[in-house]
Enzyme design. Structure first.
Site, PDB file in Angstrom:
ATOM      1  N   GLU A  58      28.023   6.659  13.330  1.00 30.03           N
ATOM      2  CA  GLU A  58      27.050   6.162  14.301  1.00 30.03           C
ATOM      3  C   GLU A  58      25.951   7.199  14.513  1.00 30.03           C
ATOM      4  O   GLU A  58      26.193   8.406  14.401  1.00 30.03           O
ATOM      5  CB  GLU A  58      27.739   5.886  15.638  1.00 30.03           C
ATOM      6  CG  GLU A  58      28.853   4.872  15.538  1.00 30.03           C
ATOM      7  CD  GLU A  58      29.709   4.784  16.789  1.00 30.03           C
ATOM      8  OE1 GLU A  58      30.212   3.688  17.076  1.00 30.03           O
ATOM      9  OE2 GLU A  58      29.888   5.825  17.459  1.00 30.03           O
ATOM     10  N   ASP A  81      37.453   2.439  17.260  1.00 30.50           N
ATOM     11  CA  ASP A  81      37.938   1.091  16.969  1.00 30.50           C
ATOM     12  C   ASP A  81      39.051   1.092  15.933  1.00 30.50           C
ATOM     13  O   ASP A  81      39.997   0.317  16.032  1.00 30.50           O
ATOM     14  CB  ASP A  81      36.791   0.215  16.467  1.00 30.50           C
ATOM     15  CG  ASP A  81      35.745  -0.044  17.531  1.00 30.50           C
ATOM     16  OD1 ASP A  81      36.130  -0.321  18.681  1.00 30.50           O
ATOM     17  OD2 ASP A  81      34.543   0.049  17.220  1.00 30.50           O
TER      18      ASP A  81
END
Length: 396
Positions: free
Chosen positions: A165, A181
């Site tokens: 990210e 996640d």
């Protein structure tokens, strides 16, 4: 050591900059209903050299696919192989109903790309391409459905994939690897500029060790999906793979402990002193903030009763509490946040998934849960004068 969440953008700021569009759920993101204008000029903004290196040792370059997707000024976009920012469009969907935003690697060696200004994710898939789909959001604008590797019905569930990210803008580059996640593909980020920083690198055989460590804990073992991925326990809970009351005894112990003594939480806003009163954890200090008793799900997702608004008071205290619950340090230490990693994950009831992720990395840093940036234990780097970023798929 000052917690990262108090002094730097961190993952939560990266995700906030994405406007919620990168939540990695199999649903369309809500985006502003206007088209991207002047893509050539947009592509020139930033123009940070991005090098992708395939060191997996298990897949050739032809079997590795890269996707750069995200948000720019509230609009959902992708990056093309030549570094241009392009708006996502319904017409991008092919005959099979999915887009092909894949950027192939060079035939051999390193692959050199350009990363313009935007906030987003760099996805990698191995062996097969990812199936992104452009749909229409509630405002009538085109928006992407993103991979959700923890959902068995997701079309990308069988595909080996992972992501890093980032937020890249005029203030600099802010980026991280993430296991919040799931964990599947070992990735390392090297960011150069004012400093030369690397994070996310796994120890030798670290991927296998992480999978094995999670398998060894009975309650966590169902989270391991063959040799494809390990699902984070929060998503496992939602899927029926993980007990919804797993952390209840520890949460009860925290509530009982601090019904009779104070807990102090130090943030940039000052020191908060809290005690459980009337069933709530009430803190006095620069402002009064309080929290209801969290559930196991609240702890694992750092949400619900532990939601952290960007208000400078409740948010930072919630982050420290969330980290303390996941690292199981709240009962043993009445002054938070704790900064000695030797004291983390010492109880039987703890986030063994996050523990395994940290144990697998060379620098001991990982994003095993959303508040893992507390006290600088996240696999996060930033630079206000970046000159290049390098993403390496490290050995399996």
């Amino acid at each position: 050591m000052t917690p990262r969440h108090q002094r730097g953008p961190g993952r939560r700021t990266v995700l906030s900059a994405l406007g919620g569009a990168m939540a990695a759920v199999p649903a369309a993101a809500a985006l502003a209903p206007h088209a991207l204008a002047d893509t050539a000029r947009t592509a020139a903004a930033g123009a940070l050299p991005l090098t992708v290196v395939n060191d997996t040792g298990a897949f050739g370059n032809a079997d590795v696919h890269v996707y750069i997707v995200g948000n720019l000024d509230g609009r959902q976009v992708r990056v093309t192989p030549d570094g241009t920012v392009a708006p996502v469009a319904l017409s991008d969907n092919g005959a099979d109903g999915y887009t092909d935003y894949a950027i192939g690697l060079a035939g051999s060696g390193e692959t050199r790309l350009t990363l313009p200004y935007l906030s987003g994710r760099i996805y990698v898939s191995l062996g097969a391409k990812l199936k992104f789909k452009v749909v229409t959001d509630g405002n009538g604008a085109p928006a992407l459905q993103y991979p959700a590797g923890w959902v068995t019905s997701d079309p990308n569930y069988p595909v080996l994939h992972d992501c890093a990210e980032f937020t890249h803008n005029a203030a600099g580059m802010f980026c991280n690897t993430t296991m919040v996640d799931m964990f599947s593909v070992p990735l390392s980020i090297r960011l150069t500029g004012a400093r030369d920083q690397t994070t996310g690198t796994l120890r030798s055989s670290g991927r296998a060790a992480a999978f094995a460590a999670v398998r060894q804990v009975e309650e966590f073992a169902p989270l391991v999906v063959d040799d494809t991925r390990v699902i984070a326990p929060g998503h496992g809970l939602d899927s029926g793979l993980f007990a919804a009351d797993y952390l209840a005894p520890y949460i009860d112990e925290v509530w009982s402990t601090y019904s009779g003594k104070d807990l102090t939480v130090t943030t940039n806003a000052g020191t908060f002193t809290g005690r459980v009163r009337g069933g709530r954890f009430v803190f006095d200090g620069p402002a009064q903030v309080s929290f209801a008793r969290p559930s196991t799900r609240d702890v694992l997702f750092c949400d619900g009763a532990l939601a952290a608004p960007n208000d400078g008071t409740t948010g930072p205290v919630a982050a420290v509490l969330g980290a303390g619950f996941n690292r199981s340090t709240l009962v043993s230490t009445a002054a938070q946040p704790t900064t000695d990693p030797a004291s983390f994950y010492r109880t039987a009831l703890t986030n063994h998934y996050a523990k395994a992720m940290h144990a697998a990395t060379v620098d001991g840093k990982a994003y095993g849960f959303a508040f893992d940036d507390v006290a600088d234990f996240a696999s996060y780097v930033q630079d206000t004068a970046p000159t290049a970023i390098r993403v390496t798929l490290t050995p399996f």
